[in-house]
Write a protein that holds these residues in place. Structure first.
Motif, PDB file in Angstrom:
ATOM      1  N   GLU A  24      13.982 -14.017 -28.641  1.00  0.00           N
ATOM      2  CA  GLU A  24      14.351 -15.190 -27.921  1.00  0.00           C
ATOM      3  C   GLU A  24      14.474 -15.180 -26.281  1.00  0.00           C
ATOM      4  O   GLU A  24      14.433 -16.032 -25.572  1.00  0.00           O
ATOM      5  N   ARG A  25      14.799 -14.123 -25.978  1.00  0.00           N
ATOM      6  CA  ARG A  25      15.318 -13.997 -24.750  1.00  0.00           C
ATOM      7  C   ARG A  25      14.645 -12.641 -24.109  1.00  0.00           C
ATOM      8  O   ARG A  25      14.867 -11.572 -24.703  1.00  0.00           O
ATOM      9  N   PHE A  26      13.920 -12.495 -22.978  1.00  0.00           N
ATOM     10  CA  PHE A  26      13.505 -11.406 -22.523  1.00  0.00           C
ATOM     11  C   PHE A  26      14.098 -10.815 -21.117  1.00  0.00           C
ATOM     12  O   PHE A  26      14.870 -11.393 -20.591  1.00  0.00           O
ATOM     13  N   SER A  27      14.231  -9.448 -21.081  1.00  0.00           N
ATOM     14  CA  SER A  27      15.142  -8.798 -20.100  1.00  0.00           C
ATOM     15  C   SER A  27      14.507  -9.417 -18.696  1.00  0.00           C
ATOM     16  O   SER A  27      13.191  -9.493 -18.644  1.00  0.00           O
ATOM     17  N   ASP A  28      15.214  -9.286 -17.790  1.00  0.00           N
ATOM     18  CA  ASP A  28      15.087  -9.751 -16.422  1.00  0.00           C
ATOM     19  C   ASP A  28      14.319  -8.497 -15.796  1.00  0.00           C
ATOM     20  O   ASP A  28      15.210  -7.485 -15.322  1.00  0.00           O
ATOM     21  N   PRO A  29      13.099  -8.379 -15.326  1.00  0.00           N
ATOM     22  CA  PRO A  29      12.654  -7.395 -14.388  1.00  0.00           C
ATOM     23  C   PRO A  29      13.273  -7.102 -13.216  1.00  0.00           C
ATOM     24  O   PRO A  29      13.079  -5.993 -12.696  1.00  0.00           O
ATOM     25  N   GLY A  30      13.906  -8.360 -12.482  1.00  0.00           N
ATOM     26  CA  GLY A  30      14.290  -7.991 -11.235  1.00  0.00           C
ATOM     27  C   GLY A  30      13.250  -8.115 -10.292  1.00  0.00           C
ATOM     28  O   GLY A  30      12.144  -8.382 -10.451  1.00  0.00           O
ATOM     29  N   VAL A  31      13.833  -7.961  -8.877  1.00  0.00           N
ATOM     30  CA  VAL A  31      12.853  -8.003  -7.951  1.00  0.00           C
ATOM     31  C   VAL A  31      12.328  -6.384  -7.599  1.00  0.00           C
ATOM     32  O   VAL A  31      13.230  -5.653  -7.167  1.00  0.00           O
ATOM     33  N   PRO A  32      10.994  -6.278  -7.504  1.00  0.00           N
ATOM     34  CA  PRO A  32      10.615  -4.879  -7.018  1.00  0.00           C
ATOM     35  C   PRO A  32      11.164  -4.421  -5.642  1.00  0.00           C
ATOM     36  O   PRO A  32      11.414  -5.095  -4.948  1.00  0.00           O
ATOM     37  N   GLU A  33      11.185  -2.997  -5.566  1.00  0.00           N
ATOM     38  CA  GLU A  33      11.491  -2.463  -4.103  1.00  0.00           C
ATOM     39  C   GLU A  33      10.866  -3.086  -3.142  1.00  0.00           C
ATOM     40  O   GLU A  33       9.518  -3.075  -3.286  1.00  0.00           O
ATOM     41  N   HIS A  34      11.299  -3.447  -1.994  1.00  0.00           N
ATOM     42  CA  HIS A  34      10.439  -3.954  -0.809  1.00  0.00           C
ATOM     43  C   HIS A  34       9.758  -2.612  -0.321  1.00  0.00           C
ATOM     44  O   HIS A  34      10.454  -1.702   0.131  1.00  0.00           O
ATOM     45  N   ARG A  35       8.399  -2.973  -0.212  1.00  0.00           N
ATOM     46  CA  ARG A  35       7.449  -1.987   0.564  1.00  0.00           C
ATOM     47  C   ARG A  35       7.090  -2.455   2.099  1.00  0.00           C
ATOM     48  O   ARG A  35       6.499  -3.431   1.863  1.00  0.00           O
ATOM     49  N   PRO A  36       7.728  -1.813   2.955  1.00  0.00           N
ATOM     50  CA  PRO A  36       7.379  -2.177   4.270  1.00  0.00           C
ATOM     51  C   PRO A  36       5.526  -2.130   4.582  1.00  0.00           C
ATOM     52  O   PRO A  36       5.354  -1.174   4.080  1.00  0.00           O
ATOM     53  N   ARG A  37       5.291  -3.077   5.483  1.00  0.00           N
ATOM     54  CA  ARG A  37       3.991  -3.160   5.807  1.00  0.00           C
ATOM     55  C   ARG A  37       3.768  -2.270   6.951  1.00  0.00           C
ATOM     56  O   ARG A  37       4.637  -1.984   7.722  1.00  0.00           O
ATOM     57  N   LEU A  38       2.583  -1.862   7.480  1.00  0.00           N
ATOM     58  CA  LEU A  38       2.304  -1.135   8.627  1.00  0.00           C
ATOM     59  C   LEU A  38       2.650  -1.895   9.778  1.00  0.00           C
ATOM     60  O   LEU A  38       3.367  -1.286  10.604  1.00  0.00           O
ATOM     61  N   THR A  39       2.572  -3.344   9.917  1.00  0.00           N
ATOM     62  CA  THR A  39       3.223  -3.986  11.079  1.00  0.00           C
ATOM     63  C   THR A  39       4.634  -3.894  11.043  1.00  0.00           C
ATOM     64  O   THR A  39       4.945  -4.220  12.190  1.00  0.00           O
ATOM     65  N   ASP A  40       5.421  -3.612   9.964  1.00  0.00           N
ATOM     66  CA  ASP A  40       6.766  -3.541  10.196  1.00  0.00           C
ATOM     67  C   ASP A  40       7.335  -2.233  10.845  1.00  0.00           C
ATOM     68  O   ASP A  40       8.231  -2.246  11.402  1.00  0.00           O
ATOM     69  N   THR A  41       6.498  -1.101  10.305  1.00  0.00           N
ATOM     70  CA  THR A  41       6.879   0.262  11.026  1.00  0.00           C
ATOM     71  C   THR A  41       6.488   0.700  12.048  1.00  0.00           C
ATOM     72  O   THR A  41       6.480   1.604  12.832  1.00  0.00           O
ATOM     73  N   ASP A  42       4.871   0.091  12.181  1.00  0.00           N
ATOM     74  CA  ASP A  42       4.320   0.692  13.691  1.00  0.00           C
ATOM     75  C   ASP A  42       4.190  -0.358  14.577  1.00  0.00           C
ATOM     76  O   ASP A  42       3.383  -1.423  14.512  1.00  0.00           O
ATOM     77  N   PRO A  43       4.699  -0.287  15.786  1.00  0.00           N
ATOM     78  CA  PRO A  43       4.712  -1.508  16.591  1.00  0.00           C
ATOM     79  C   PRO A  43       3.421  -1.551  17.307  1.00  0.00           C
ATOM     80  O   PRO A  43       2.932  -2.802  17.578  1.00  0.00           O
ATOM     81  N   LYS A  44       2.463  -0.487  17.462  1.00  0.00           N
ATOM     82  CA  LYS A  44       1.135  -0.759  17.706  1.00  0.00           C
ATOM     83  C   LYS A  44       0.211  -1.527  16.897  1.00  0.00           C
ATOM     84  O   LYS A  44      -0.603  -2.602  17.213  1.00  0.00           O
ATOM     85  N   ALA A  45       0.563  -1.490  15.436  1.00  0.00           N
ATOM     86  CA  ALA A  45      -0.222  -2.030  14.534  1.00  0.00           C
ATOM     87  C   ALA A  45       0.261  -3.662  14.460  1.00  0.00           C
ATOM     88  O   ALA A  45      -0.409  -4.572  14.290  1.00  0.00           O
ATOM     89  N   ASN A  46       1.703  -3.753  14.948  1.00  0.00           N
ATOM     90  CA  ASN A  46       2.086  -5.163  15.005  1.00  0.00           C
ATOM     91  C   ASN A  46       1.523  -5.878  16.055  1.00  0.00           C
ATOM     92  O   ASN A  46       1.034  -7.048  15.931  1.00  0.00           O
ATOM     93  N   LYS A  47       1.383  -5.149  17.352  1.00  0.00           N
ATOM     94  CA  LYS A  47       0.725  -5.808  18.455  1.00  0.00           C
ATOM     95  C   LYS A  47      -0.764  -6.049  18.166  1.00  0.00           C
ATOM     96  O   LYS A  47      -1.460  -7.248  18.668  1.00  0.00           O
ATOM     97  N   ARG A  48      -1.529  -5.400  17.397  1.00  0.00           N
ATOM     98  CA  ARG A  48      -2.925  -5.249  17.346  1.00  0.00           C
ATOM     99  C   ARG A  48      -3.060  -6.790  16.331  1.00  0.00           C
ATOM    100  O   ARG A  48      -3.864  -7.264  16.787  1.00  0.00           O
ATOM    101  N   SER A  49      -2.266  -6.770  15.209  1.00  0.00           N
ATOM    102  CA  SER A  49      -2.398  -7.806  14.744  1.00  0.00           C
ATOM    103  C   SER A  49      -2.068  -9.324  15.292  1.00  0.00           C
ATOM    104  O   SER A  49      -2.919 -10.065  15.089  1.00  0.00           O
ATOM    105  N   GLU A  50      -1.113  -9.314  16.216  1.00  0.00           N
ATOM    106  CA  GLU A  50      -0.840 -10.035  17.061  1.00  0.00           C
ATOM    107  C   GLU A  50      -2.220 -10.853  17.877  1.00  0.00           C
ATOM    108  O   GLU A  50      -2.597 -11.832  18.089  1.00  0.00           O
ATOM    109  N   ARG A  51      -2.566  -9.712  18.446  1.00  0.00           N
ATOM    110  CA  ARG A  51      -3.891  -9.940  19.302  1.00  0.00           C
ATOM    111  C   ARG A  51      -5.272 -10.410  18.414  1.00  0.00           C
ATOM    112  O   ARG A  51      -5.904 -11.549  19.138  1.00  0.00           O
TER     113      ARG A  51
END
Length: 350
Positions: A24-51
Motif C-alpha cells: 500500500e506504500r512504497f519506500s522513498d528512494p530519496g534524492v540521488p547524490e548530486h553529480r557536479p557538471r563540468l561547468t561546475d568544476t572547470d572554470p574554462k568550461a564554464n566560461k566557454r558555455s557562457e560564450r
C-alpha cells in the motif's frame, strides 16, 4: 512519504501489505547524490558555455535585424517569385531569431544555472515563516549559484535578443496600419452585365446547350489572355469564381431577386463558390438532394432553394450570380452578385 523520514536519504521504510501481496506504500528512494557538471568544476568550461550562450543570443539579434531588413528591402511586387522570396526570407530570419533565444535559454539552464535538487515536505496551504525563509534562501542561492549577477555580457545579450525579436512581427503589423483600407473592393467582383461565363481554367465560353440536367461546371468570367496572365487577375478571379449547376426547372424553389426578377435560365443556376463561413471553396455537389457541401466545416447549402444554409456554421446563403443567354446562346451575367461574396467582415455582418 513517512513524516519522520529524511528526504535526502535512500533508506527503506516498513511497508504494509495490501490485497494480493501488493504494498500500500512504497519506500522513498530519496534524492540521488548530486553529480557536479563540468561547468561546475572547470572554470574554462564554464566560461566557454557562457560564450556559446552569448553567441546564440547574438545570432538571435542578427536574425531579428535581418528580418527587418528583408521586410523593407524585399517587398512583394505582385509577382509569384518575389512573393515567395519575401516569404522565405521572413520565415528563415524569424526562425533564426526565435531559435537563437530558445537554444540559448536551454543551454543556459543546463550548463550554468543551478541544478541542485531540493525537496520540500508537503505542508498546509500556508507555510510557516521558517519554511518560507528557507524557500527564499534556496531561490537566492540558486540565483547566486547561476552567476546571473556577475555575468553582465550574458545578461546584455539575453535582453537584446528578447527585445529585438518582437520587432520581427511588430514592425510588419504596425507598418500595415497605413495600408489599403478601402473595403468597398470587397463588395464587387469583375462580373458585369453581358460578361460571358467560361470554364475554369481554360476560359472557354459556355453555351446553355452544353449543359445537361445534373451537370456541374466551375466557372470564371471570360477575359483576354493578356489579362488572365496578370497578377490582378489572380486576385479578381479569387472573388469571382462560380459554381454552375443545371437542375430540372421544376425542382427550383427559389431563384429570384428581392424585386422578383429571375436569376436562372432554364434550370441553370450560378452561385459563388466562396463559403460564407470562412471563405473555403464550396464545390462538393450532391445531385439527388441538390445540396452543396463545404469541405472545411461542413456548411451545406441548398442549390434548389437560393443556396440557403441547411446545415453548418455558415450564417447566410451563397450569393447568386444572375445569368441569362445572349444572341449566340452563350451564358452571360445579368450583373454582378447582388451582395458581397465570402465571409462577413466588419461592415458586412450578415
Amino acid at each position: 512519504m513517512s513524516e519522520n523520514q529524511n528526504p535526502n536519504t535512500s533508506q527503506d521504510v516498513t511497508t504494509s501489505t495490501g490485497t494480493a501481496g501488493h504494498p500500500e506504500r512504497f519506500s522513498d528512494p530519496g534524492v540521488p547524490e548530486h553529480r557536479p557538471r563540468l561547468t561546475d568544476t572547470d572554470p574554462k568550461a564554464n566560461k566557454r558555455s557562457e560564450r556559446i550562450i552569448v553567441l546564440l543570443f547574438a545570432l538571435s539579434c542578427l536574425g531579428a535585424i535581418a528580418s527587418l531588413v528583408a521586410y523593407f528591402t524585399v517587398r512583394p511586387d505582385g509577382t509569384t517569385d518575389q512573393t515567395r522570396l519575401s516569404t522565405l526570407l521572413l520565415g528563415v530570419t524569424m526562425a533564426i531569431s526565435l531559435l537563437g533565444i530558445g537554444i540559448a535559454a536551454i543551454h543556459w539552464a543546463k550548463a550554468l544555472m543551478s541544478d541542485h535538487e531540493h525537496v520540500d515536505e508537503r505542508h498546509e496551504l500556508r507555510s510557516t515563516p521558517e519554511v518560507r525563509e528557507v524557500a527564499v534562501k534556496h531561490l537566492t542561492d540558486g540565483v547566486e549559484d547561476s552567476g546571473i549577477g556577475r555575468r553582465g555580457v550574458l545578461k546584455g545579450a539575453a535582453v537584446s535578443a528578447l527585445a529585438l525579436f518582437p520587432l520581427t512581427f511588430a514592425v510588419p503589423l504596425i507598418s500595415s496600419v497605413g495600408g489599403d483600407w478601402n473595403i468597398s473592393k470587397f463588395r464587387h467582383t469583375i462580373w458585369t452585365s453581358g460578361k460571358r461565363l467560361a470554364y475554369d481554367p481554360t476560359g472557354r465560353p459556355i453555351k446553355a446547350a452544353d449543359l445537361t440536367v445534373g451537370s456541374v461546371a466551375h466557372v470564371i468570367p471570360e477575359e483576354s489572355e493578356e489579362y488572365m496572365a496578370s497578377h490582378e487577375w489572380i486576385t479578381e478571379k479569387a472573388k469571382a469564381v462560380v459554381l454552375l449547376v443545371r437542375l430540372n426547372p421544376e425542382d427550383i424553389r427559389s431563384d429570384q431577386s428581392p424585386e422578383g426578377e429571375t436569376w436562372s435560365y432554364d434550370g441553370i443556376v450560378a452561385y459563388s463558390k466562396i463559403c460564407t463561413h470562412v471563405g473555403c471553396p464550396v464545390a462538393l455537389y450532391e445531385q439527388q438532394t441538390h445540396h452543396l457541401l463545404c469541405p472545411c466545416h461542413q456548411s451545406t447549402f441548398d442549390m434548389a432553394d437560393g443556396a440557403k444554409v441547411v446545415f453548418g456554421p455558415a450564417n447566410r446563403p451563397l450569393p447568386q450570380l444572375p445569368i441569362a443567354v445572349d444572341d449566340e446562346g452563350y451564358l452571360v451575367a445579368q450583373d454582378d452578385f447582388a451582395e458581397p461574396v465570402g465571409p462577413s467582415y466588419w461592415e458586412r455582418l450578415k
